[in-house]
Scaffold this motif. Structure first.
Motif, PDB file in Angstrom:
ATOM      1  N   GLU A 185       0.852  -1.202   0.000  1.00 23.77           N
ATOM      2  CA  GLU A 185       0.000   0.000   0.000  1.00 23.77           C
ATOM      3  C   GLU A 185       0.880   1.241   0.000  1.00 23.77           C
ATOM      4  O   GLU A 185       1.881   1.306   0.720  1.00 23.77           O
ATOM      5  CB  GLU A 185      -0.917   0.005   1.218  1.00 23.77           C
ATOM      6  N   VAL A 186       0.461   2.219  -0.796  1.00 24.76           N
ATOM      7  CA  VAL A 186       1.277   3.421  -0.996  1.00 24.76           C
ATOM      8  C   VAL A 186       0.398   4.662  -0.926  1.00 24.76           C
ATOM      9  O   VAL A 186      -0.660   4.717  -1.560  1.00 24.76           O
ATOM     10  CB  VAL A 186       1.993   3.379  -2.363  1.00 24.76           C
ATOM     11  N   ILE A 187       0.839   5.642  -0.162  1.00 28.13           N
ATOM     12  CA  ILE A 187       0.169   6.951  -0.125  1.00 28.13           C
ATOM     13  C   ILE A 187       0.869   7.885  -1.107  1.00 28.13           C
ATOM     14  O   ILE A 187       2.102   7.975  -1.119  1.00 28.13           O
ATOM     15  CB  ILE A 187       0.202   7.549   1.292  1.00 28.13           C
ATOM     16  N   GLY A 188       0.086   8.552  -1.926  1.00 28.13           N
ATOM     17  CA  GLY A 188       0.642   9.476  -2.910  1.00 28.13           C
ATOM     18  C   GLY A 188      -0.412   9.853  -3.927  1.00 28.13           C
ATOM     19  O   GLY A 188      -1.609   9.615  -3.733  1.00 28.13           O
ATOM     20  N   ASP A 189       0.029  10.442  -5.024  1.00 28.30           N
ATOM     21  CA  ASP A 189      -0.884  10.818  -6.105  1.00 28.30           C
ATOM     22  C   ASP A 189      -1.367   9.552  -6.807  1.00 28.30           C
ATOM     23  O   ASP A 189      -0.612   8.898  -7.543  1.00 28.30           O
ATOM     24  CB  ASP A 189      -0.151  11.731  -7.092  1.00 28.30           C
ATOM     25  N   SER A 190      -2.629   9.208  -6.602  1.00 27.33           N
ATOM     26  CA  SER A 190      -3.162   7.937  -7.105  1.00 27.33           C
ATOM     27  C   SER A 190      -3.021   7.806  -8.615  1.00 27.33           C
ATOM     28  O   SER A 190      -2.643   6.741  -9.128  1.00 27.33           O
ATOM     29  CB  SER A 190      -4.636   7.795  -6.713  1.00 27.33           C
ATOM     30  N   ASP A 191      -3.334   8.883  -9.331  1.00 22.24           N
ATOM     31  CA  ASP A 191      -3.284   8.811 -10.796  1.00 22.24           C
ATOM     32  C   ASP A 191      -1.864   8.557 -11.290  1.00 22.24           C
ATOM     33  O   ASP A 191      -1.643   7.734 -12.188  1.00 22.24           O
ATOM     34  CB  ASP A 191      -3.820  10.112 -11.397  1.00 22.24           C
ATOM     35  N   VAL A 192      -0.905   9.269 -10.704  1.00 23.00           N
ATOM     36  CA  VAL A 192       0.496   9.115 -11.126  1.00 23.00           C
ATOM     37  C   VAL A 192       1.005   7.725 -10.783  1.00 23.00           C
ATOM     38  O   VAL A 192       1.664   7.061 -11.606  1.00 23.00           O
ATOM     39  CB  VAL A 192       1.378  10.198 -10.473  1.00 23.00           C
ATOM     40  N   LEU A 193       0.712   7.265  -9.564  1.00 24.15           N
ATOM     41  CA  LEU A 193       1.189   5.957  -9.127  1.00 24.15           C
ATOM     42  C   LEU A 193       0.587   4.838  -9.977  1.00 24.15           C
ATOM     43  O   LEU A 193       1.295   3.895 -10.392  1.00 24.15           O
ATOM     44  CB  LEU A 193       0.839   5.740  -7.651  1.00 24.15           C
ATOM     45  N   LEU A 194      -0.701   4.944 -10.250  1.00 23.98           N
ATOM     46  CA  LEU A 194      -1.369   3.911 -11.041  1.00 23.98           C
ATOM     47  C   LEU A 194      -0.853   3.910 -12.478  1.00 23.98           C
ATOM     48  O   LEU A 194      -0.663   2.833 -13.081  1.00 23.98           O
ATOM     49  CB  LEU A 194      -2.877   4.152 -11.019  1.00 23.98           C
ATOM     50  N   ALA A 195      -0.613   5.080 -13.017  1.00 21.26           N
ATOM     51  CA  ALA A 195      -0.084   5.168 -14.381  1.00 21.26           C
ATOM     52  C   ALA A 195       1.299   4.538 -14.466  1.00 21.26           C
ATOM     53  O   ALA A 195       1.634   3.876 -15.456  1.00 21.26           O
ATOM     54  CB  ALA A 195      -0.031   6.625 -14.825  1.00 21.26           C
ATOM     55  N   ALA A 196       2.119   4.728 -13.423  1.00 18.99           N
ATOM     56  CA  ALA A 196       3.459   4.143 -13.414  1.00 18.99           C
ATOM     57  C   ALA A 196       3.398   2.615 -13.376  1.00 18.99           C
ATOM     58  O   ALA A 196       4.212   1.930 -14.018  1.00 18.99           O
ATOM     59  CB  ALA A 196       4.251   4.670 -12.224  1.00 18.99           C
ATOM     60  N   LEU A 197       2.435   2.079 -12.650  1.00 21.37           N
ATOM     61  CA  LEU A 197       2.320   0.626 -12.524  1.00 21.37           C
ATOM     62  C   LEU A 197       1.823  -0.026 -13.811  1.00 21.37           C
ATOM     63  O   LEU A 197       2.210  -1.162 -14.135  1.00 21.37           O
ATOM     64  CB  LEU A 197       1.367   0.263 -11.383  1.00 21.37           C
ATOM     65  N   THR A 198       0.957   0.680 -14.529  1.00 23.81           N
ATOM     66  CA  THR A 198       0.275   0.063 -15.672  1.00 23.81           C
ATOM     67  C   THR A 198       0.881   0.447 -17.010  1.00 23.81           C
ATOM     68  O   THR A 198       0.240   0.275 -18.058  1.00 23.81           O
ATOM     69  CB  THR A 198      -1.212   0.454 -15.650  1.00 23.81           C
ATOM     70  N   LEU A 199       2.099   0.957 -17.007  1.00 24.87           N
ATOM     71  CA  LEU A 199       2.771   1.244 -18.268  1.00 24.87           C
ATOM     72  C   LEU A 199       2.898  -0.038 -19.100  1.00 24.87           C
ATOM     73  O   LEU A 199       3.081  -1.137 -18.564  1.00 24.87           O
ATOM     74  CB  LEU A 199       4.163   1.820 -18.015  1.00 24.87           C
ATOM     75  N   GLU A 200       2.807   0.109 -20.410  1.00 25.54           N
ATOM     76  CA  GLU A 200       2.987  -1.050 -21.282  1.00 25.54           C
ATOM     77  C   GLU A 200       4.391  -1.609 -21.101  1.00 25.54           C
ATOM     78  O   GLU A 200       5.367  -0.858 -21.126  1.00 25.54           O
ATOM     79  CB  GLU A 200       2.744  -0.647 -22.732  1.00 25.54           C
TER      80      GLU A 200
END
Length: 226
Positions: A185-200
């Motif tokens: 679990e990570v606290i931070g900017d949800s959109d940025v964090l999720l985008a980093a995880l789901t990169l192609e």
């Protein structure tokens, strides 16, 4: 009728006496008026002098008030600056305490749950189908690079000097062991964090290619102090 000499003299004496009385009366009236004028002038001078003294005192008090007002403004400015400095120091202290885990924190963020593969072929190596420390560390590193503010694994806070390693089917975080599944679990900017995880061809794709079951999403996260 004949006027006698003594009558004339008496009349003349009375006339002169009356004249002297009249002159004396006028002189007395004049002196009285002069005295009253002098008294009025003295009284006016006295009041005027008092007025001047009052005006000078009033000006002096006004100068003192202006000086005190300036001192008050300077004091208020100084107190305001000191208060701002104190608030800044308090905020910095709070952030540092949260950073080192002395305070509970909460905020928006993301979660990533890693699970061992449920189906393992009979002829396969089971180690190729379970979560290892490198998988957990891969996710943590990616989230840190994306600006994670705070991280925890299975409810345990992760810090800069934390150690994550696996011993068989369990993962040890700073000496505490946890079995799968492992939730990061990570606290931070949800959109940025999720985008980093789901990169192609990014972290999620890599984990799936290595036969790790992955669940992820956004949520409000709470972290207890260490």
């Amino acid at each position: 009728m004949h006027v006698k000499g003594k009558h004339v003299i008496l009349s003349l004496v009375l006339f002169v006496f009356g004249y002297l009385i009249a002159v004396s009366y006028e002189q007395a009236q004049y002196l009285l008026e002069e005295n009253e004028i002098a008294e009025d002038w003295d009284r006016a001078f006295h009041y005027r002098q008092q007025l001047i003294d009052f005006e000078e005192r009033n000006n002096e008090l006004e100068r003192e008030i202006n000086s005190l007002r300036l001192d008050l403004l300077e004091t208020e400015a100084q107190l305001s600056e000191e208060q701002a400095t104190l608030m800044s120091a308090v905020e910095l202290k709070r952030k540092l305490q949260a950073y080192v885990g002395e305070l509970a924190i909460n905020g928006p963020g993301v979660f990533v749950t890693l699970k061992d593969q449920e189906y393992v072929p009979s002829d396969a190596n089971v180690n190729d189908y379970i979560v290892h420390d490198r998988h957990v560390q891969l996710v943590i590193n990616e989230l840190l690079s994306a600006g994670a503010e705070a991280i925890q694994v299975n409810g345990q806070r992760i810090f800069q000097d934390s150690h994550v390693y696996c011993v068989g089917p369990v993962i040890t975080v700073d000496g505490t062991s946890y079995p799968a599944p492992f939730t990061i679990e990570v606290i931070g900017d949800s959109d940025v964090l999720l985008a980093a995880l789901t990169l192609e061809q990014g972290v999620i794709d890599q984990l799936v290619n290595e036969r790790i079951e992955v669940e992820y999403g956004t949520k409000q996260i709470e972290m207890e102090p260490k």
